[in-house]
Write a protein that holds these residues in place. Structure first.
Motif, PDB file in Angstrom:
ATOM      1  N   ASN A 298       0.828  -1.200  -0.100  1.00 35.64           N
ATOM      2  CA  ASN A 298       0.006   0.174   0.129  1.00 35.64           C
ATOM      3  C   ASN A 298       0.916   1.038   0.073  1.00 35.64           C
ATOM      4  O   ASN A 298       1.914   1.377   0.653  1.00 35.64           O
ATOM      5  CB  ASN A 298      -0.901   0.090   1.117  1.00 35.64           C
ATOM      6  N   THR A 299       0.746   2.072  -0.818  1.00 32.01           N
ATOM      7  CA  THR A 299       1.578   3.343  -1.103  1.00 32.01           C
ATOM      8  C   THR A 299       0.800   4.406  -0.604  1.00 32.01           C
ATOM      9  O   THR A 299       1.138   5.625  -1.031  1.00 32.01           O
ATOM     10  CB  THR A 299       2.088   3.433  -2.505  1.00 32.01           C
ATOM     11  N   GLY A 300      -0.139   4.586   0.285  1.00 32.48           N
ATOM     12  CA  GLY A 300      -0.559   5.648   0.993  1.00 32.48           C
ATOM     13  C   GLY A 300      -2.159   5.885   0.709  1.00 32.48           C
ATOM     14  O   GLY A 300      -2.775   6.658   1.417  1.00 32.48           O
ATOM     15  N   GLY A 301      -2.819   5.343  -0.120  1.00 36.67           N
ATOM     16  CA  GLY A 301      -4.249   5.187  -0.336  1.00 36.67           C
ATOM     17  C   GLY A 301      -4.885   4.339   0.126  1.00 36.67           C
ATOM     18  O   GLY A 301      -4.622   3.535   1.117  1.00 36.67           O
ATOM     19  N   ASN A 302      -5.996   3.960  -0.543  1.00 37.14           N
ATOM     20  CA  ASN A 302      -6.844   2.796  -0.146  1.00 37.14           C
ATOM     21  C   ASN A 302      -6.666   1.587  -1.103  1.00 37.14           C
ATOM     22  O   ASN A 302      -7.546   0.639  -0.991  1.00 37.14           O
ATOM     23  CB  ASN A 302      -8.421   3.321  -0.274  1.00 37.14           C
ATOM     24  N   GLN A 303      -5.640   1.568  -1.658  1.00 35.49           N
ATOM     25  CA  GLN A 303      -5.343   0.351  -2.512  1.00 35.49           C
ATOM     26  C   GLN A 303      -4.498  -0.692  -1.931  1.00 35.49           C
ATOM     27  O   GLN A 303      -3.332  -0.256  -1.222  1.00 35.49           O
ATOM     28  CB  GLN A 303      -4.585   0.578  -3.791  1.00 35.49           C
ATOM     29  N   ASP A 304      -4.516  -1.741  -2.030  1.00 36.66           N
ATOM     30  CA  ASP A 304      -3.701  -2.945  -1.364  1.00 36.66           C
ATOM     31  C   ASP A 304      -3.405  -3.787  -2.625  1.00 36.66           C
ATOM     32  O   ASP A 304      -4.150  -4.859  -2.858  1.00 36.66           O
ATOM     33  CB  ASP A 304      -4.649  -3.840  -0.230  1.00 36.66           C
ATOM     34  N   TRP A 305      -2.224  -3.749  -3.175  1.00 36.53           N
ATOM     35  CA  TRP A 305      -1.829  -4.635  -4.350  1.00 36.53           C
ATOM     36  C   TRP A 305      -1.252  -5.749  -3.703  1.00 36.53           C
ATOM     37  O   TRP A 305      -0.308  -6.041  -2.813  1.00 36.53           O
ATOM     38  CB  TRP A 305      -0.731  -3.769  -5.033  1.00 36.53           C
ATOM     39  N   TYR A 306      -1.653  -6.974  -4.142  1.00 36.74           N
ATOM     40  CA  TYR A 306      -1.592  -8.135  -3.761  1.00 36.74           C
ATOM     41  C   TYR A 306      -0.348  -8.561  -4.942  1.00 36.74           C
ATOM     42  O   TYR A 306      -0.211  -8.348  -6.164  1.00 36.74           O
ATOM     43  CB  TYR A 306      -2.513  -9.399  -4.011  1.00 36.74           C
ATOM     44  N   THR A 307       0.719  -8.916  -4.319  1.00 35.32           N
ATOM     45  CA  THR A 307       2.174  -9.341  -5.242  1.00 35.32           C
ATOM     46  C   THR A 307       2.696 -10.713  -4.818  1.00 35.32           C
ATOM     47  O   THR A 307       2.685 -11.272  -3.684  1.00 35.32           O
ATOM     48  CB  THR A 307       3.198  -8.485  -4.835  1.00 35.32           C
ATOM     49  N   LEU A 308       3.145 -11.254  -5.803  1.00 30.27           N
ATOM     50  CA  LEU A 308       3.811 -12.749  -5.615  1.00 30.27           C
ATOM     51  C   LEU A 308       5.397 -12.536  -5.862  1.00 30.27           C
ATOM     52  O   LEU A 308       5.847 -12.083  -6.796  1.00 30.27           O
ATOM     53  CB  LEU A 308       3.328 -13.524  -6.930  1.00 30.27           C
ATOM     54  N   ALA A 309       5.962 -12.572  -4.795  1.00 33.98           N
ATOM     55  CA  ALA A 309       7.380 -12.616  -4.606  1.00 33.98           C
ATOM     56  C   ALA A 309       7.991 -13.728  -4.678  1.00 33.98           C
ATOM     57  O   ALA A 309       7.965 -14.700  -4.049  1.00 33.98           O
ATOM     58  CB  ALA A 309       7.812 -11.855  -3.218  1.00 33.98           C
ATOM     59  N   PHE A 310       8.894 -13.999  -5.711  1.00 32.32           N
ATOM     60  CA  PHE A 310       9.921 -14.988  -5.896  1.00 32.32           C
ATOM     61  C   PHE A 310      11.118 -14.798  -5.123  1.00 32.32           C
ATOM     62  O   PHE A 310      11.960 -13.788  -5.514  1.00 32.32           O
ATOM     63  CB  PHE A 310      10.258 -15.387  -7.471  1.00 32.32           C
ATOM     64  N   LEU A 311      11.385 -15.744  -4.324  1.00 29.96           N
ATOM     65  CA  LEU A 311      12.598 -15.878  -3.461  1.00 29.96           C
ATOM     66  C   LEU A 311      13.541 -16.967  -3.963  1.00 29.96           C
ATOM     67  O   LEU A 311      13.002 -18.286  -3.983  1.00 29.96           O
ATOM     68  CB  LEU A 311      12.219 -16.111  -2.011  1.00 29.96           C
ATOM     69  N   MET A 312      14.511 -16.625  -4.422  1.00 28.50           N
ATOM     70  CA  MET A 312      15.449 -17.852  -4.950  1.00 28.50           C
ATOM     71  C   MET A 312      16.459 -18.309  -3.784  1.00 28.50           C
ATOM     72  O   MET A 312      16.988 -17.396  -3.046  1.00 28.50           O
ATOM     73  CB  MET A 312      16.139 -17.282  -6.179  1.00 28.50           C
ATOM     74  N   ASN A 313      16.866 -19.536  -3.967  1.00 30.31           N
ATOM     75  CA  ASN A 313      17.690 -20.088  -3.367  1.00 30.31           C
ATOM     76  C   ASN A 313      19.234 -20.132  -3.669  1.00 30.31           C
ATOM     77  O   ASN A 313      19.288 -20.687  -4.788  1.00 30.31           O
ATOM     78  CB  ASN A 313      17.142 -21.433  -2.496  1.00 30.31           C
ATOM     79  N   ASP A 314      20.151 -19.752  -3.202  1.00 27.85           N
ATOM     80  CA  ASP A 314      21.409 -19.652  -3.632  1.00 27.85           C
ATOM     81  C   ASP A 314      22.417 -20.859  -3.110  1.00 27.85           C
ATOM     82  O   ASP A 314      23.705 -20.832  -3.156  1.00 27.85           O
ATOM     83  CB  ASP A 314      22.294 -18.430  -3.539  1.00 27.85           C
ATOM     84  N   GLY A 315      21.737 -21.546  -2.273  1.00 29.84           N
ATOM     85  CA  GLY A 315      22.366 -22.948  -1.502  1.00 29.84           C
ATOM     86  C   GLY A 315      22.659 -22.486  -0.039  1.00 29.84           C
ATOM     87  O   GLY A 315      22.976 -23.266   0.566  1.00 29.84           O
ATOM     88  N   GLN A 316      22.506 -21.381   0.272  1.00 26.90           N
ATOM     89  CA  GLN A 316      22.353 -20.873   1.606  1.00 26.90           C
ATOM     90  C   GLN A 316      21.336 -20.105   2.037  1.00 26.90           C
ATOM     91  O   GLN A 316      21.363 -20.226   3.403  1.00 26.90           O
ATOM     92  CB  GLN A 316      23.929 -19.957   1.750  1.00 26.90           C
ATOM     93  N   ARG A 317      20.826 -19.319   1.493  1.00 28.18           N
ATOM     94  CA  ARG A 317      19.659 -18.624   1.727  1.00 28.18           C
ATOM     95  C   ARG A 317      18.787 -17.979   0.724  1.00 28.18           C
ATOM     96  O   ARG A 317      18.986 -18.006  -0.513  1.00 28.18           O
ATOM     97  CB  ARG A 317      20.163 -17.359   2.761  1.00 28.18           C
ATOM     98  N   LEU A 318      17.432 -17.659   1.112  1.00 29.66           N
ATOM     99  CA  LEU A 318      16.318 -17.216   0.187  1.00 29.66           C
ATOM    100  C   LEU A 318      16.616 -15.688  -0.059  1.00 29.66           C
ATOM    101  O   LEU A 318      16.778 -15.162   0.970  1.00 29.66           O
ATOM    102  CB  LEU A 318      15.133 -17.513   0.566  1.00 29.66           C
ATOM    103  N   THR A 319      16.752 -15.125  -1.394  1.00 28.77           N
ATOM    104  CA  THR A 319      16.757 -13.678  -1.381  1.00 28.77           C
ATOM    105  C   THR A 319      15.607 -13.501  -2.788  1.00 28.77           C
ATOM    106  O   THR A 319      15.511 -14.212  -3.481  1.00 28.77           O
ATOM    107  CB  THR A 319      18.058 -13.215  -2.055  1.00 28.77           C
ATOM    108  N   HIS A 320      15.177 -12.221  -2.342  1.00 27.99           N
ATOM    109  CA  HIS A 320      13.972 -11.961  -3.318  1.00 27.99           C
ATOM    110  C   HIS A 320      14.612 -11.583  -4.574  1.00 27.99           C
ATOM    111  O   HIS A 320      15.453 -10.502  -4.670  1.00 27.99           O
ATOM    112  CB  HIS A 320      13.203 -10.691  -2.657  1.00 27.99           C
ATOM    113  N   HIS A 321      14.220 -11.758  -5.685  1.00 33.76           N
ATOM    114  CA  HIS A 321      14.499 -11.491  -6.995  1.00 33.76           C
ATOM    115  C   HIS A 321      13.755 -11.042  -8.126  1.00 33.76           C
ATOM    116  O   HIS A 321      14.026 -10.373  -8.927  1.00 33.76           O
ATOM    117  CB  HIS A 321      15.192 -13.007  -7.789  1.00 33.76           C
ATOM    118  N   ALA A 322      12.351 -11.316  -7.697  1.00 34.05           N
ATOM    119  CA  ALA A 322      11.308 -11.003  -8.630  1.00 34.05           C
ATOM    120  C   ALA A 322      10.110 -11.006  -8.188  1.00 34.05           C
ATOM    121  O   ALA A 322       9.583 -11.452  -7.045  1.00 34.05           O
ATOM    122  CB  ALA A 322      11.307 -11.593  -9.908  1.00 34.05           C
ATOM    123  N   THR A 323       9.130  -9.784  -8.676  1.00 36.25           N
ATOM    124  CA  THR A 323       7.746  -9.802  -8.055  1.00 36.25           C
ATOM    125  C   THR A 323       6.704  -9.470  -9.452  1.00 36.25           C
ATOM    126  O   THR A 323       7.045  -9.015 -10.098  1.00 36.25           O
ATOM    127  CB  THR A 323       7.643  -8.460  -7.243  1.00 36.25           C
TER     128      THR A 323
END
Length: 189
Positions: A92-117
């Motif tokens: 939400n960027t300050g209004g009455n909108q709530d944007w639903y997003t699908l965040a892809f977290l990639m595993n590099d062998g040690q941890r998950l990091t956010h790569h794309a939405t």
């Protein structure tokens, strides 16, 4: 006495098994909330392009509120034989909108990091998320022309693939650093 054992045991075993399955799911959800609710995500919308870290499942500042929506999937989304994750966030960027997003977290062998939405819709109603063959299947209601802002009425069953590192996409098209390219979704029956 024998009749009581004969009747109670068959009823008691499914109850114990059901409770165990419920508790296992609850423990997995609690663990996911601890992991995904304190991760760093890259926000790339009209107002902000920055990294934010969730604290207790949310990030709040003046014109940006992001929260973990308690929905996640594990799968191999970039086909490297490591277990990645897809997480539902609400922005939400300050209004009455709530944007639903699908965040892809990639595993590099040690941890998950956010790569794309992938941005799904404002106030989407998400019925289910499933994973199959590296794709995320989303059953949801989204807005269509004529809908009021609070009540999406168009039911969609779509699949989404990991679009690549640094890609922030919508259901309409893919945006890579301001350029519109091809879509990253497919329809499922």
């Amino acid at each position: 006495m024998r009749l009581t054992r004969t009747l109670i045991l068959p009823l008691l075993l499914p109850a114990i098994f059901g409770t165990t399955v419920f508790l296992d799911k609850r423990l997995a959800d609690d663990k996911a909330a601890r992991i995904f609710g304190k991760m760093t995500y890259h926000i790339d919308d009209a107002l902000d392009k920055k990294d934010i870290t969730l604290v207790n499942g949310e990030h709040k500042e003046w014109e940006l509120h992001v929260r973990y929506a308690d929905r996640y999937l594990y799968g191999d989304f970039n086909h490297d034989a490591l277990q990645d994750a897809a997480v539902m966030l609400v922005e939400n960027t300050g209004g009455n909108q709530d944007w639903y997003t699908l965040a892809f977290l990639m595993n590099d062998g040690q941890r998950l990091t956010h790569h794309a939405t992938i941005y799904l819709d404002d106030r989407a109603i998400i019925h289910s998320l499933r994973v199959k063959n590296g794709k995320v299947f989303v059953d949801m209601y989204v807005h269509q022309p004529g809908d009021c802002h609070g009540g999406p009425t168009k039911r969609l069953r779509e699949w989404y693939e990991y679009p690549g590192r640094g890609v922030f996409a919508s259901r309409i098209g893919t945006y890579i650093f301001g350029e519109i390219t091809e879509g990253v979704k497919g329809e499922s029956g």
